[in-house]
Design a protein around this motif. Structure first.
Motif, mmCIF file in Angstrom:
data_model
loop_
_atom_site.group_PDB
_atom_site.id
_atom_site.type_symbol
_atom_site.label_atom_id
_atom_site.label_comp_id
_atom_site.label_asym_id
_atom_site.label_seq_id
_atom_site.Cartn_x
_atom_site.Cartn_y
_atom_site.Cartn_z
ATOM 1 N N UNK A 95 0.606 -0.803 -0.400
ATOM 2 C CA UNK A 95 -0.003 -0.453 -0.037
ATOM 3 C C UNK A 95 0.783 1.326 0.082
ATOM 4 N N UNK A 96 2.048 1.381 1.052
ATOM 5 C CA UNK A 96 2.560 2.913 1.014
ATOM 6 C C UNK A 96 3.285 2.564 0.158
ATOM 7 N N UNK A 97 3.739 1.611 -1.176
ATOM 8 C CA UNK A 97 4.434 2.188 -2.427
ATOM 9 C C UNK A 97 3.796 2.372 -3.528
ATOM 10 N N UNK A 98 2.648 2.144 -3.142
ATOM 11 C CA UNK A 98 2.311 2.475 -4.397
ATOM 12 C C UNK A 98 1.668 4.091 -4.080
ATOM 13 N N UNK A 99 1.818 5.004 -5.201
ATOM 14 C CA UNK A 99 1.385 6.113 -5.414
ATOM 15 C C UNK A 99 0.623 6.164 -5.099
ATOM 16 N N UNK A 100 0.925 7.400 -4.588
ATOM 17 C CA UNK A 100 -0.758 8.982 -3.943
ATOM 18 C C UNK A 100 -1.714 7.560 -2.638
ATOM 19 N N UNK A 101 -1.340 6.820 -2.269
ATOM 20 C CA UNK A 101 -2.073 6.222 -0.970
ATOM 21 C C UNK A 101 -1.301 6.574 0.191
ATOM 22 N N UNK A 102 -0.115 7.218 0.462
ATOM 23 C CA UNK A 102 0.367 7.391 1.470
ATOM 24 C C UNK A 102 1.599 9.211 0.869
ATOM 25 N N UNK A 103 1.212 9.985 2.444
ATOM 26 C CA UNK A 103 1.452 11.885 1.850
ATOM 27 C C UNK A 103 2.870 11.791 1.769
ATOM 28 N N UNK A 104 3.465 12.543 1.090
ATOM 29 C CA UNK A 104 4.701 12.397 0.445
ATOM 30 C C UNK A 104 5.049 10.799 0.053
ATOM 31 N N UNK A 105 4.887 10.033 0.254
ATOM 32 C CA UNK A 105 4.583 8.355 -0.605
ATOM 33 C C UNK A 105 5.748 7.530 0.196
ATOM 34 N N UNK A 106 5.433 8.156 1.893
ATOM 35 C CA UNK A 106 6.184 7.777 2.776
ATOM 36 C C UNK A 106 5.783 6.504 3.159
ATOM 37 N N UNK A 107 6.666 5.768 3.181
ATOM 38 C CA UNK A 107 6.994 3.962 3.549
ATOM 39 C C UNK A 107 7.526 4.006 4.663
ATOM 40 N N UNK A 108 6.467 2.935 5.526
ATOM 41 C CA UNK A 108 7.462 2.368 6.823
ATOM 42 C C UNK A 108 8.896 1.163 6.364
ATOM 43 N N UNK A 109 9.799 1.834 5.516
ATOM 44 C CA UNK A 109 11.266 0.810 5.137
ATOM 45 C C UNK A 109 11.638 0.904 5.916
ATOM 46 N N UNK A 110 12.158 1.975 6.489
ATOM 47 C CA UNK A 110 12.731 2.158 7.889
ATOM 48 C C UNK A 110 11.910 2.882 8.978
ATOM 49 N N UNK A 111 11.233 3.329 8.957
ATOM 50 C CA UNK A 111 10.750 4.309 9.910
ATOM 51 C C UNK A 111 11.771 4.910 11.085
ATOM 52 N N UNK A 453 4.982 5.534 22.075
ATOM 53 C CA UNK A 453 6.263 5.644 22.418
ATOM 54 C C UNK A 453 7.438 7.035 21.638
ATOM 55 N N UNK A 454 7.571 6.491 20.539
ATOM 56 C CA UNK A 454 8.596 7.400 19.240
ATOM 57 C C UNK A 454 7.349 8.054 18.204
ATOM 58 N N UNK A 455 7.817 9.398 18.057
ATOM 59 C CA UNK A 455 7.539 8.936 16.243
ATOM 60 C C UNK A 455 7.304 7.981 15.748
ATOM 61 N N UNK A 456 6.704 7.972 14.342
ATOM 62 C CA UNK A 456 6.660 7.412 13.556
ATOM 63 C C UNK A 456 5.663 7.587 12.344
ATOM 64 N N UNK A 457 5.639 6.098 11.587
ATOM 65 C CA UNK A 457 4.826 6.192 10.102
ATOM 66 C C UNK A 457 3.818 6.437 10.532
ATOM 67 N N UNK A 458 2.691 7.208 10.287
ATOM 68 C CA UNK A 458 1.569 7.210 10.605
ATOM 69 C C UNK A 458 0.535 7.104 9.698
ATOM 70 N N UNK A 459 1.265 5.754 8.852
ATOM 71 C CA UNK A 459 -0.498 5.274 8.170
ATOM 72 C C UNK A 459 -0.390 6.003 7.207
ATOM 73 N N UNK A 460 -1.669 6.946 6.518
ATOM 74 C CA UNK A 460 -1.666 6.934 5.490
ATOM 75 C C UNK A 460 -0.901 8.091 5.625
ATOM 76 N N UNK A 461 -0.480 8.962 6.901
ATOM 77 C CA UNK A 461 -0.462 10.253 7.049
ATOM 78 C C UNK A 461 1.957 9.849 7.135
ATOM 79 N N UNK A 462 1.804 9.272 6.337
ATOM 80 C CA UNK A 462 3.275 9.035 6.409
ATOM 81 C C UNK A 462 4.201 9.171 7.432
ATOM 82 N N UNK A 463 5.012 10.106 7.551
ATOM 83 C CA UNK A 463 4.880 11.025 8.885
ATOM 84 C C UNK A 463 4.544 12.326 9.204
ATOM 85 N N UNK A 464 3.903 12.821 8.491
ATOM 86 C CA UNK A 464 3.564 13.868 8.695
ATOM 87 C C UNK A 464 2.450 15.019 9.983
#
Length: 497
Positions: A95-111, A453-464
């Motif tokens: 899902x996150x690697x599909x264009x347009x699904x997440x803010x800025x195209x962010x993924x959880x690859x590194x998070x 606990x930590x700032x993180x990948x917030x699903x479709x919001x990415x790192x926003x």
């Protein structure tokens, strides 16, 4: 399913979803209501903490001895290491690697790179004073394709994490499923396929037998409602479908998976407590009309009773089943014995509270309170008290843990390098206060886990959006205690406000 029901389901999902697509379109496309919500969000995050009450200064809001002050995370949101040590692909990778699904195209690859930095994060938990840590286990890290022999390297990672928690005297609370379904199972139908619930039971059994001696508390399915509404009605979350006919079939299979996992723990002979993790939204009539009262009752059925009744009463709500219709895919999927499995006795209920809902006579919702940076979240601490006391009143004195409650803010380090999230302090103080009142009024609340606990990948919001007590500088992976973390450490030390 009637056209009216379809429309209601889509409206309900849109209003409950963590969908902020409008926030990413810029001010040019924002409505007046959206601009007001944005202003409220800034106020919620930037306002100074309210003056302490006399009770707080005198330390009189004390929680019960041994209360489990904690924080929460989930695997895909913090771990990273998406292709390491035998981990398979999940629906969120796709899902996150599909264009347009997440803010800025962010993924959880590194998070937050927790997979490599877990020892540092464990030290931060100890510095914070946590008594409990709620995390999730990545299903594709244990079974790359969702079935078969468990991946030893994946199990070893969680064993190291658990060892580190015990060494620091932090109680682990492990969630079996926090939305990262193996993509291979999705390719075979995902949660629309009844077999996925059986595969989940097999996965749960493997994890129980490998790690069960180290885990005192297990949670089964995290927020099945969010999978249903965001994943299958609005499409804002993985797998990104908009199929109202499938959505509540998915709800049934998720509930079935929960029950099968409970049975698997009992059959394994492994000690430990187990229960579901449900995001519960208190629903209120928007006005005094009989129409609003009736619409609120049905709305509550979809938001809360669909999941609570099946687990604690062994039946789905009649009004929800009637609204869906006897020919719905859900109604046709329920087999003899399913509700008995779903209602297998549990040891506790995990409650996740974020927002109330106010329902009009037409079945729409309206906003009554300031919103956070997440425009779906109305800030209303009393709603936590109402849902906790309601659950205890309607379903008995099952032990309760709060496993998520928090606030997103546009946090950034100041010139001195500190992060002053004063609004989060106010938010948490207000919610801790009503939690204390709920305990005083008889709710068997035993722990409270701040999200996150930590700032993180917030699903479709990415790192926003940043929800953490600890700031993460993603380019360097540096961690910084926010003001809220220092404040929370004092709350834990005092065991109260």
């Amino acid at each position: 399913m009637s056209l009216l029901t379809r429309r209601r389901l889509l409206r309900r999902a849109a209003l409950s979803a963590t969908a902020a697509g409008a926030a990413r379109t810029g001010l040019a496309g924002a409505t007046a209501a959206g601009l007001a919500a944005s202003a409220s969000a800034l106020g919620a995050c930037d306002s100074p903490p309210e003056r302490e009450s006399d009770a707080e200064r005198n330390g009189t809001l004390r929680f019960p001895p041994g209360f489990g002050w904690g924080a929460a995370t989930s695997a895909y949101q913090i771990e990273g290491a998406a292709k390491e040590d035998g981990r398979g692909e999940s629906v969120w990778d796709t899902f996150s690697r599909t264009p347009g699904r997440t803010a800025n195209g962010d993924t959880g690859d590194v998070a937050a790179d927790h997979y490599h930095r877990y020892a540092q994060d464990l030290d931060l938990m100890r510095e914070l004073g946590l008594r409990s840590y709620r995390f999730s286990i990545s299903w594709p890290r244990i079974q790359a394709d969702g079935s078969g022999r468990p991946n030893q390297r994946g199990l070893d990672f969680y064993r190291r994490l658990l060892d580190g928690l015990h060494e620091r005297e932090i109680a682990p609370m492990a969630t079996l499923f926090h939305w990262d379904l193996p993509q291979a199972l999705q390719d075979d139908g995902g949660w629309e396929n009844r077999d996925t619930a059986e595969r989940f039971a097999d996965y749960a059994d493997a994890v129980f037998r490998a790690l069960g001696e180290q885990v005192p508390v297990w949670l089964t399915i995290n927020e099945p409602k969010t999978v249903v509404q965001n994943g299958y009605l609005t499409g804002h979350h993985a797998p990104g479908h908009q199929d109202e006919a499938a959505a509540y079939l998915v709800a049934h299979h998720l509930q079935l998976a929960h029950g099968l996992a409970v049975q698997a723990l009992r059959a394994s002979g492994v000690p430990g407590r187990i229960g579901p993790a449900l995001n519960l939204h208190p629903c209120y009539p928007a006005d005094d009309s009989t129409e609003a009262a009736a619409a609120t009752t049905l709305y509550d059925g979809y938001e809360n009773r669909l999941y609570l009744d099946s687990i604690f009463k062994g039946a789905y709500p009649r009004d929800v089943l009637a609204d869906l219709g006897p020919d719905s895919r859900m109604a046709r999927a329920v087999r003899d014995g399913d509700l008995k499995i779903i209602s297998s006795p549990v040891d506790l209920l995990a409650v996740q509270y974020y927002t109330p809902l106010y329902v009009t006579g037409s079945g729409d919702t309206v906003r009554r309170w300031p919103t956070s940076q997440a425009d779906w979240q109305q800030i209303y601490p009393q709603g936590m008290y109402d849902i906790l006391t309601r659950v205890t009143r309607d379903y008995g004195r099952v032990p309760i843990t709060i496993t998520e409650n928090g606030l997103p803010c546009p946090d950034a380090p100041g010139p001195d390098g500190t992060v002053d999230d004063a609004g989060r302090v106010t938010f948490l103080r207000d919610h801790f206060t009503v939690a204390h009142k709920a305990i005083t009024d008889g709710v068997p609340l035993e722990s409270y886990h701040v999200w996150s606990l930590l700032d993180n990948f917030e699903w479709n919001e990415g790192y926003e959006q940043r929800w953490g007590l600890i700031y993460v500088d993603y380019p360097t992976q540096r961690r910084i205690f926010k003001r809220s973390a220092h404040w929370y450490r004092d709350v834990i030390r005092r065991n109260g406000l």
